[in-house]
Write a protein that holds these residues in place. Structure first.
Motif, PDB file in Angstrom:
ATOM      1  N   ALA A  67      74.171  42.576  42.367  1.00 45.94           N
ATOM      2  CA  ALA A  67      75.392  42.449  41.559  1.00 45.94           C
ATOM      3  C   ALA A  67      76.597  42.022  42.386  1.00 45.94           C
ATOM      4  CB  ALA A  67      75.683  43.758  40.830  1.00 45.94           C
ATOM      5  N   SER A 109      69.472  41.033  39.203  1.00 47.36           N
ATOM      6  CA  SER A 109      69.353  42.491  39.126  1.00 47.36           C
ATOM      7  C   SER A 109      70.632  43.185  39.593  1.00 47.36           C
ATOM      8  CB  SER A 109      68.178  42.964  39.999  1.00 47.36           C
ATOM      9  OG  SER A 109      68.540  42.907  41.376  1.00 47.36           O
ATOM     10  N   THR A 110      70.687  44.501  39.366  1.00 48.86           N
ATOM     11  CA  THR A 110      71.837  45.279  39.817  1.00 48.86           C
ATOM     12  C   THR A 110      71.920  45.307  41.338  1.00 48.86           C
ATOM     13  OG1 THR A 110      70.552  47.332  39.659  1.00 48.86           O
ATOM     14  CG2 THR A 110      71.907  46.732  37.759  1.00 48.86           C
ATOM     15  N   GLN A 111      70.799  45.189  42.017  1.00 47.48           N
ATOM     16  CA  GLN A 111      70.811  45.200  43.478  1.00 47.48           C
ATOM     17  C   GLN A 111      71.598  44.012  44.039  1.00 47.48           C
ATOM     18  OE1 GLN A 111      66.912  45.332  45.253  1.00 47.48           O
ATOM     19  NE2 GLN A 111      67.646  46.502  46.996  1.00 47.48           N
TER      20      GLN A 111
END
Length: 192
Positions: free
Chosen positions: A40, A36-38
């Motif tokens: 990244a 996820s972007t969390q």
């Protein structure tokens, strides 16, 4: 100026509870979270480490219920292994790294007596060199990060001691970045 920063005595009583909460949150992290972007920034640090070491591909393995499960893989067969392949922690070199909490580097992996070739057989590849480093966050070893060189048309050069040192440092940085995300999620400081 050593020891400039010391723990705040006013917060000493909450330390054990905070560590427990971090450990609980760490147990909730899974493959989708790591992709996820969390996640990244820690993921980017790890993937850049794969490139710097000359790895053909790399994997972030999470320890869950006595197994190692690939959460991230940079190879062409990622869809076949991520979140689906399970390797018992008691088997293979990746399991050894998780259990002993010691890094591993080998440039002639085919003959290593602890090697588990199940994943190679599944994917139809032959690993010739591998590095693996414990992934520490949430108060303990939560996984292993490994990278490999595969047999191909060009001879794999292998990994040097300098590669392992750099890889260990980068995996440690990634673990600390995951800890920051966990700490923020527990304390809410970033939203304050």
């Amino acid at each position: 100026m050593p020891h400039q920063f010391r723990p705040d005595p006013a917060l000493a009583s909450v330390g054990p509870m905070l560590l427990q909460r971090l450990h609980e949150r760490a147990a909730l992290l899974d493959g989708p979270w790591f992709r996820s972007t969390q996640a990244a920034l820690p993921r980017d640090v790890i993937e850049e480490a794969f490139d710097r070491c000359g790895a053909h591909e790399g994997t972030v393995w999470l320890v869950r219920d006595g197994d190692l499960i690939p959460a991230v893989n940079t190879g062409p067969h990622a869809a076949r292994v991520v979140d689906t392949f399970r390797q018992p922690i008691a088997h293979g070199l990746i399991g050894m790294v998780a259990v002993t909490q010691q890094s591993f580097c080998e440039n002639d992996i085919a003959e290593h007596m602890l090697r588990d070739a199940t994943l190679d057989a599944l994917l139809g590849v032959e690993t010739v060199a591998m590095m693996a480093v414990p992934l520490v966050f949430g108060g303990g070893v939560q996984g292993v990060v490994s990278c490999v060189q595969l047999r191909g048309d060009v001879l794999a050069p292998g990994f040097s001691p300098a590669h392992l040192e750099s890889f260990e440092r980068d995996v440690n940085v990634a673990g600390r970045l995951v800890d920051l995300v966990l700490l923020d999620s527990v304390t809410g400081l970033t939203s304050a």
